[in-house]
Write an enzyme that holds these catalytic residues in place. Sequence first.
Site, PDB file in Angstrom:
ATOM      1  N   PRO A   9       0.793  -1.234   0.000  1.00  0.00           N
ATOM      2  CA  PRO A   9       0.000   0.000   0.000  1.00  0.00           C
ATOM      3  C   PRO A   9       0.823   1.281   0.000  1.00  0.00           C
ATOM      4  O   PRO A   9       1.851   1.370   0.663  1.00  0.00           O
ATOM      5  CB  PRO A   9      -0.825  -0.108   1.295  1.00  0.00           C
ATOM      6  N   ASN A  10       0.344   2.222  -0.763  1.00  0.00           N
ATOM      7  CA  ASN A  10       0.889   3.588  -0.862  1.00  0.00           C
ATOM      8  C   ASN A  10       2.182   3.683  -1.669  1.00  0.00           C
ATOM      9  O   ASN A  10       2.670   4.779  -1.930  1.00  0.00           O
ATOM     10  CB  ASN A  10       1.082   4.211   0.534  1.00  0.00           C
ATOM     11  N   ARG A  17       5.222  10.997  -2.412  1.00  0.00           N
ATOM     12  CA  ARG A  17       4.901  10.645  -1.032  1.00  0.00           C
ATOM     13  C   ARG A  17       6.114  10.865  -0.122  1.00  0.00           C
ATOM     14  O   ARG A  17       7.154  10.227  -0.309  1.00  0.00           O
ATOM     15  CB  ARG A  17       4.521   9.164  -1.008  1.00  0.00           C
ATOM     16  N   TYR A  22      11.177   8.781   1.447  1.00  0.00           N
ATOM     17  CA  TYR A  22      11.158   7.747   0.406  1.00  0.00           C
ATOM     18  C   TYR A  22      11.873   8.135  -0.885  1.00  0.00           C
ATOM     19  O   TYR A  22      11.996   7.308  -1.781  1.00  0.00           O
ATOM     20  CB  TYR A  22       9.704   7.350   0.101  1.00  0.00           C
ATOM     21  N   ASN A  69       8.050  -5.629  -1.059  1.00  0.00           N
ATOM     22  CA  ASN A  69       7.962  -4.504  -0.127  1.00  0.00           C
ATOM     23  C   ASN A  69       6.523  -4.464   0.367  1.00  0.00           C
ATOM     24  O   ASN A  69       5.634  -3.981  -0.333  1.00  0.00           O
ATOM     25  CB  ASN A  69       8.346  -3.175  -0.779  1.00  0.00           C
ATOM     26  N   ALA A  72       3.197  -0.937   4.998  1.00  0.00           N
ATOM     27  CA  ALA A  72       2.755  -0.993   6.402  1.00  0.00           C
ATOM     28  C   ALA A  72       2.268  -2.382   6.812  1.00  0.00           C
ATOM     29  O   ALA A  72       2.276  -2.711   8.002  1.00  0.00           O
ATOM     30  CB  ALA A  72       1.662   0.050   6.635  1.00  0.00           C
ATOM     31  N   HIS A  75       4.213  -4.696   9.320  1.00  0.00           N
ATOM     32  CA  HIS A  75       4.271  -4.551  10.763  1.00  0.00           C
ATOM     33  C   HIS A  75       3.156  -5.289  11.501  1.00  0.00           C
ATOM     34  O   HIS A  75       3.206  -5.404  12.720  1.00  0.00           O
ATOM     35  CB  HIS A  75       4.268  -3.059  11.125  1.00  0.00           C
ATOM     36  N   ASP A  82       1.733 -15.438   6.211  1.00  0.00           N
ATOM     37  CA  ASP A  82       1.407 -16.834   5.889  1.00  0.00           C
ATOM     38  C   ASP A  82       1.428 -17.057   4.385  1.00  0.00           C
ATOM     39  O   ASP A  82       1.901 -18.103   3.912  1.00  0.00           O
ATOM     40  CB  ASP A  82       0.030 -17.205   6.460  1.00  0.00           C
ATOM     41  N   GLU A  92      12.718  -9.418   1.331  1.00  0.00           N
ATOM     42  CA  GLU A  92      11.931  -8.268   1.815  1.00  0.00           C
ATOM     43  C   GLU A  92      12.756  -6.994   1.627  1.00  0.00           C
ATOM     44  O   GLU A  92      13.951  -6.978   1.959  1.00  0.00           O
ATOM     45  CB  GLU A  92      11.618  -8.488   3.298  1.00  0.00           C
ATOM     46  N   HIS A  94      12.701  -2.659   2.167  1.00  0.00           N
ATOM     47  CA  HIS A  94      12.108  -1.395   2.618  1.00  0.00           C
ATOM     48  C   HIS A  94      12.992  -0.263   2.137  1.00  0.00           C
ATOM     49  O   HIS A  94      14.216  -0.309   2.327  1.00  0.00           O
ATOM     50  CB  HIS A  94      11.981  -1.345   4.142  1.00  0.00           C
ATOM     51  N   LEU A  95      12.367   0.733   1.545  1.00  0.00           N
ATOM     52  CA  LEU A  95      13.127   1.891   1.062  1.00  0.00           C
ATOM     53  C   LEU A  95      13.786   2.632   2.224  1.00  0.00           C
ATOM     54  O   LEU A  95      14.949   3.031   2.153  1.00  0.00           O
ATOM     55  CB  LEU A  95      12.181   2.858   0.338  1.00  0.00           C
ATOM     56  N   SER A  96      13.020   2.820   3.282  1.00  0.00           N
ATOM     57  CA  SER A  96      13.511   3.621   4.407  1.00  0.00           C
ATOM     58  C   SER A  96      14.179   2.728   5.443  1.00  0.00           C
ATOM     59  O   SER A  96      13.999   1.503   5.437  1.00  0.00           O
ATOM     60  CB  SER A  96      12.339   4.380   5.040  1.00  0.00           C
ATOM     61  N   ARG A 101      12.977   4.733  12.551  1.00  0.00           N
ATOM     62  CA  ARG A 101      11.721   5.497  12.478  1.00  0.00           C
ATOM     63  C   ARG A 101      10.838   5.173  13.689  1.00  0.00           C
ATOM     64  O   ARG A 101      11.333   4.756  14.717  1.00  0.00           O
ATOM     65  CB  ARG A 101      11.035   5.199  11.141  1.00  0.00           C
ATOM     66  N   ARG A 105       7.354   0.634  13.447  1.00  0.00           N
ATOM     67  CA  ARG A 105       8.003   0.154  12.221  1.00  0.00           C
ATOM     68  C   ARG A 105       9.224  -0.729  12.509  1.00  0.00           C
ATOM     69  O   ARG A 105       9.842  -1.261  11.588  1.00  0.00           O
ATOM     70  CB  ARG A 105       8.451   1.341  11.357  1.00  0.00           C
TER      71      ARG A 105
HETATM   72  C1  DQA Z   1       8.156   0.925   3.838  1.00  0.00           C
HETATM   73  C2  DQA Z   1       8.238   1.141   5.359  1.00  0.00           C
HETATM   74  C3  DQA Z   1       6.891   0.942   6.001  1.00  0.00           C
HETATM   75  O1  DQA Z   1       6.983   1.170   7.407  1.00  0.00           O
HETATM   76  C4  DQA Z   1       5.872   1.900   5.435  1.00  0.00           C
HETATM   77  O2  DQA Z   1       4.603   1.654   5.988  1.00  0.00           O
HETATM   78  C5  DQA Z   1       5.833   1.876   3.944  1.00  0.00           C
HETATM   79  C6  DQA Z   1       7.082   1.790   3.204  1.00  0.00           C
HETATM   80  C7  DQA Z   1       9.495   1.294   3.135  1.00  0.00           C
HETATM   81  O3  DQA Z   1       9.642   0.936   1.977  1.00  0.00           O
HETATM   82  O4  DQA Z   1      10.349   1.958   3.741  1.00  0.00           O
HETATM   83  O5  DQA Z   1       4.782   2.013   3.333  1.00  0.00           O
HETATM   84  O6  DQA Z   1       7.885  -0.434   3.572  1.00  0.00           O
END
Ligand code: DQA
Length: 136
Positions: A9-10, A17, A22, A69, A72, A75, A82, A92, A94-96, A101, A105
Site C-alpha cells: 500500500p501507498n 509521497r 522515500y 515490499n 505498512a 508490521h 502466511d 523483503e 524497505h526503502l527507508s 523510524r 516500524r
Molecule cells: C516501507 C516502510 C513501512 O513502514 C511503510 O509503511 C511503507 C514503506 C518502506 O519501503 O520503507 O509504506 O515499507
Amino acid sequence: MKIFVLNGPNLGRLGTRQTDIYGTTTYAELVALCQQVEPEADVRQTDDEAQMIGWLHEAADSGTPVVLNPGAWSHYSYALRDAAALAPVVIEVHLSQTAAREEFRHHSVISAIARGTITGLGVEGYRAAIRALQSH
Ligand code: DQA
C-alpha cells in the site's frame, strides 16, 4: 529469469509521497529500474491486501521468486506473512531505514519467513534484492 517484484500500500505514490523519507524516484521509474536489472521482472503494486495475498499464491503455484515490499502490512499482517511463506523465496525490501523510524516500524512480521531483508537503501535495495535472486 521470471521474478515478481510486489509492492504494497501507498508505494504507487512514490515520487510525491514523503520524499524526505522515500526519495523522489517515482513508481514508474522504480518499475523501469527493476526491469533494467531483470527484463523478466513482473513488477506490481496494490493497496488491496487480498490482491497481494492472491499474487503470493500465484508465486507459490508457479514457483516464482519474490522481491516484496509489504509497506505498512509488514508490521502487522499475519495473513500476508502466511501467504509469503508459501512462495519459494522472498526477499523483503524497505526503502527507508525502518529501525530509525517510529517504534511500530521496528518489527516486521514478514522478516522471519524472508531469505533476507534490505532496509534503508532506497530504490538501490530493489536492485540488490533482484541481483540476490539472480545469483540464488
Ligand atoms: C516501507 C516502510 C513501512 O513502514 C511503510 O509503511 C511503507 C514503506 C518502506 O519501503 O520503507 O509504506 O515499507
